[in-house]
Design a protein around this motif. Structure first.
Motif, PDB file in Angstrom:
ATOM      1  N   ASN A 254       0.829  -1.203   0.000  1.00 41.39           N
ATOM      2  CA  ASN A 254       0.000   0.000   0.000  1.00 41.39           C
ATOM      3  C   ASN A 254       0.870   1.263   0.000  1.00 41.39           C
ATOM      4  OD1 ASN A 254      -1.957   1.936   0.258  1.00 41.39           O
ATOM      5  ND2 ASN A 254      -2.839   1.117   2.157  1.00 41.39           N
ATOM      6  N   PRO A 255       0.761   2.112  -1.027  1.00 35.84           N
ATOM      7  CA  PRO A 255       1.599   3.317  -1.086  1.00 35.84           C
ATOM      8  C   PRO A 255       1.183   4.404  -0.090  1.00 35.84           C
ATOM      9  CG  PRO A 255       0.787   2.684  -3.274  1.00 35.84           C
ATOM     10  CD  PRO A 255      -0.012   1.929  -2.267  1.00 35.84           C
ATOM     11  N   GLU A 256      -0.029   4.295   0.480  1.00 36.37           N
ATOM     12  CA  GLU A 256      -0.563   5.407   1.274  1.00 36.37           C
ATOM     13  C   GLU A 256       0.342   5.845   2.425  1.00 36.37           C
ATOM     14  OE1 GLU A 256      -4.781   6.844   3.288  1.00 36.37           O
ATOM     15  OE2 GLU A 256      -4.608   4.899   2.287  1.00 36.37           O
ATOM     16  N   PRO A 257       0.887   4.921   3.258  1.00 40.80           N
ATOM     17  CA  PRO A 257       1.759   5.384   4.345  1.00 40.80           C
ATOM     18  C   PRO A 257       3.015   6.100   3.840  1.00 40.80           C
ATOM     19  CG  PRO A 257       1.070   3.113   4.713  1.00 40.80           C
ATOM     20  CD  PRO A 257       0.690   3.463   3.316  1.00 40.80           C
ATOM     21  N   PHE A 258       3.452   5.777   2.632  1.00 42.70           N
ATOM     22  CA  PHE A 258       4.650   6.389   2.063  1.00 42.70           C
ATOM     23  C   PHE A 258       4.386   7.818   1.593  1.00 42.70           C
ATOM     24  CE2 PHE A 258       5.227   1.868   1.751  1.00 42.70           C
ATOM     25  CZ  PHE A 258       6.572   1.638   1.952  1.00 42.70           C
ATOM     26  N   LEU A 259       3.122   8.122   1.271  1.00 40.70           N
ATOM     27  CA  LEU A 259       2.801   9.450   0.737  1.00 40.70           C
ATOM     28  C   LEU A 259       3.077  10.557   1.751  1.00 40.70           C
ATOM     29  CD1 LEU A 259      -0.568   8.733  -1.134  1.00 40.70           C
ATOM     30  CD2 LEU A 259       1.762   8.646  -2.041  1.00 40.70           C
ATOM     31  N   SER A 260       2.808  10.281   3.020  1.00 43.02           N
ATOM     32  CA  SER A 260       2.978  11.299   4.062  1.00 43.02           C
ATOM     33  C   SER A 260       4.248  11.101   4.880  1.00 43.02           C
ATOM     34  CB  SER A 260       1.768  11.285   5.000  1.00 43.02           C
ATOM     35  OG  SER A 260       1.603  10.001   5.591  1.00 43.02           O
ATOM     36  N   TRP A 261       5.070  10.138   4.502  1.00 42.46           N
ATOM     37  CA  TRP A 261       6.290   9.847   5.263  1.00 42.46           C
ATOM     38  C   TRP A 261       7.327  10.937   5.017  1.00 42.46           C
ATOM     39  CZ3 TRP A 261      10.891   6.528   3.597  1.00 42.46           C
ATOM     40  CH2 TRP A 261      11.735   6.249   4.699  1.00 42.46           C
ATOM     41  N   ASN A 262       7.892  11.495   6.106  1.00 45.49           N
ATOM     42  CA  ASN A 262       8.909  12.535   5.973  1.00 45.49           C
ATOM     43  C   ASN A 262       9.829  12.523   7.187  1.00 45.49           C
ATOM     44  OD1 ASN A 262       7.667  14.229   8.080  1.00 45.49           O
ATOM     45  ND2 ASN A 262       6.038  14.537   6.564  1.00 45.49           N
ATOM     46  N   ILE A 263      10.684  13.501   7.293  1.00 47.00           N
ATOM     47  CA  ILE A 263      11.706  13.507   8.342  1.00 47.00           C
ATOM     48  C   ILE A 263      11.109  13.692   9.739  1.00 47.00           C
ATOM     49  CG2 ILE A 263      12.173  16.008   8.289  1.00 47.00           C
ATOM     50  CD1 ILE A 263      15.187  15.232   8.463  1.00 47.00           C
ATOM     51  N   THR A 264       9.936  14.315   9.830  1.00 47.20           N
ATOM     52  CA  THR A 264       9.342  14.580  11.141  1.00 47.20           C
ATOM     53  C   THR A 264       8.616  13.368  11.719  1.00 47.20           C
ATOM     54  OG1 THR A 264       7.301  15.450  10.155  1.00 47.20           O
ATOM     55  CG2 THR A 264       9.071  17.023  10.569  1.00 47.20           C
ATOM     56  N   ASN A 265       8.101  12.474  10.858  1.00 44.70           N
ATOM     57  CA  ASN A 265       7.400  11.280  11.354  1.00 44.70           C
ATOM     58  C   ASN A 265       8.136  10.025  10.884  1.00 44.70           C
ATOM     59  OD1 ASN A 265       6.853  11.202   8.639  1.00 44.70           O
ATOM     60  ND2 ASN A 265       4.636  11.222   8.825  1.00 44.70           N
ATOM     61  N   PHE A 266       9.446  10.113  10.863  1.00 41.14           N
ATOM     62  CA  PHE A 266      10.303   9.117  10.223  1.00 41.14           C
ATOM     63  C   PHE A 266      10.034   7.707  10.716  1.00 41.14           C
ATOM     64  CE2 PHE A 266      14.331   6.829   9.687  1.00 41.14           C
ATOM     65  CZ  PHE A 266      14.532   7.019   8.328  1.00 41.14           C
ATOM     66  N   ASP A 267       9.907   7.513  12.017  1.00 36.43           N
ATOM     67  CA  ASP A 267       9.777   6.161  12.565  1.00 36.43           C
ATOM     68  C   ASP A 267       8.400   5.546  12.339  1.00 36.43           C
ATOM     69  OD1 ASP A 267      12.417   5.886  13.717  1.00 36.43           O
ATOM     70  OD2 ASP A 267      11.805   7.433  15.127  1.00 36.43           O
ATOM     71  N   SER A 268       7.410   6.380  11.972  1.00 31.45           N
ATOM     72  CA  SER A 268       6.049   5.868  11.823  1.00 31.45           C
ATOM     73  C   SER A 268       5.946   4.813  10.722  1.00 31.45           C
ATOM     74  CB  SER A 268       5.088   7.024  11.516  1.00 31.45           C
ATOM     75  OG  SER A 268       5.426   7.633  10.270  1.00 31.45           O
ATOM     76  N   LEU A 269       6.727   4.959   9.658  1.00 25.92           N
ATOM     77  CA  LEU A 269       6.622   4.029   8.534  1.00 25.92           C
ATOM     78  C   LEU A 269       6.939   2.604   8.946  1.00 25.92           C
ATOM     79  CD1 LEU A 269       6.200   4.033   5.365  1.00 25.92           C
ATOM     80  CD2 LEU A 269       8.693   3.900   5.228  1.00 25.92           C
ATOM     81  N   PHE A 270       7.898   2.449   9.868  1.00 26.36           N
ATOM     82  CA  PHE A 270       8.374   1.118  10.224  1.00 26.36           C
ATOM     83  C   PHE A 270       7.351   0.330  11.048  1.00 26.36           C
ATOM     84  CE2 PHE A 270      12.188   3.954  10.174  1.00 26.36           C
ATOM     85  CZ  PHE A 270      12.547   3.641   8.873  1.00 26.36           C
ATOM     86  N   THR A 271       6.380   1.028  11.600  1.00 20.94           N
ATOM     87  CA  THR A 271       5.303   0.348  12.332  1.00 20.94           C
ATOM     88  C   THR A 271       4.044   0.210  11.475  1.00 20.94           C
ATOM     89  OG1 THR A 271       4.638   2.469  13.305  1.00 20.94           O
ATOM     90  CG2 THR A 271       6.147   1.100  14.577  1.00 20.94           C
TER      91      THR A 271
END
Length: 295
Positions: A254-271
């Protein structure tokens, strides 16, 4: 009588000669003394003038030295002021960097702390350039999400392996990470029409389908944010849009979590993204933001 007069004249002439000669000798000696005195006075005057000029030169040199010292002092004061402002600005920037990275604040930021923050920021930027993130197009809206759906052309239930961005034909499409062009051309068999496939680090790929124009060639290196094509309506589609996929080791995610991934919420993608074995990246990056590096 004449003899007496001649004798007197001769005696007076001789006396006059001797007196004049004596006076001439005296005058000559006096003149020599005067010339000697004049010479001494001239030499004394020249010495005095030379000494005066020496004093003038010394005063000029001293004045120039004082002026130079004052200039250097003013420069040092300006430099100290500038360094103070720079240090203050640097402190504010580093405190801002702590906020940006979402790490715990420290009262004093010393050179070691600054180096740690810089390393952390560079690590995150490396991953943000290596793994797809952000939106690939300035679209009107997301018209279809990732997951099961009824195919608009085939009219049967299938898994939609990407996200559709509704956009006018010719809208610029950008790479979402650094990579290399694996494929760029018309792919009739897949129904994607004009298609670009980019390879990225860590086993990721991105697909950009139904394009109107392709701006890159196979084998070409591209950078994040680079224009790679324009959206269109080619292939199996009912209207102009961009079909965007992210795949990891040939599996669509799913590309959706990648769309908002940036330096400020960096660790969120891994969960949020479960289909990737992020734990194997720990040797390269401490995924826990409360790691020893930033405590």
């Amino acid at each position: 009588m004449a003899k007496y007069l001649l004798l007197i004249f001769i005696i007076l002439s001789a006396a006059s000669f001797f007196v004049s000669n004596a006076l001439l000798v005296v005058k000559t000696d006096h003149l020599a003394d005067l010339e000697e005195d004049h010479q001494e006075l001239s030499e004394s005057y020249e010495m005095m003038v030379g000494s005066q000029q020496l004093y003038i030169d010394e005063l000029k040199n001293l004045s120039m030295s004082l002026s130079s010292l004052k200039s250097e002092r003013d420069k040092l004061e300006e430099e100290n002021l500038r360094m103070g402002e720079l240090n203050s600005s640097l402190d504010n920037s580093l405190f801002g960097l702590e906020n940006l990275l979402g790490v715990e604040h420290q009262t004093n930021i010393d050179p070691l702390r600054a180096e740690q923050l810089t390393i952390e920021a560079n690590k995150r930027l490396f991953f943000l350039h290596s793994i797809p993130n952000g939106v690939p197009i300035q679209a009107i809206r997301i018209s279809d999400k990732f997951g099961p759906r009824i195919h608009p052309v085939k009219k049967k239930r299938v898994v939609h392996q990407g996200i559709d961005f509704k956009a006018n034909r010719g809208t610029p499409v950008y790479a979402t990470a650094d990579g290399i062009v694996e494929y760029g051309g018309y792919n009739k068999r897949s129904g994607f029409g004009k298609l670009i496939i980019l390879q990225h680090n860590f086993g990721f790929k991105t697909y950009f389908a139904h394009l109107d124009a392709i701006k890159v060639k196979s084998g070409e290196f591209v950078s994040k944010g680079q224009l790679i094509g324009n959206s269109g309506n080619t292939g199996m589609t009912t209207g102009p849009h961009l079909h965007y996929e992210i795949r990891h080791l040939f599996t669509a995610i799913n590309p959706e979590p990648f769309l908002s991934w940036n330096i400020t919420n960096f660790d969120s993608l891994f969960t949020k993204v479960k289909g990737v074995k992020w734990a194997s990246l720990k040797e390269m990056y401490p995924l826990n933001q409360h790691s020893q590096l930033l405590q």
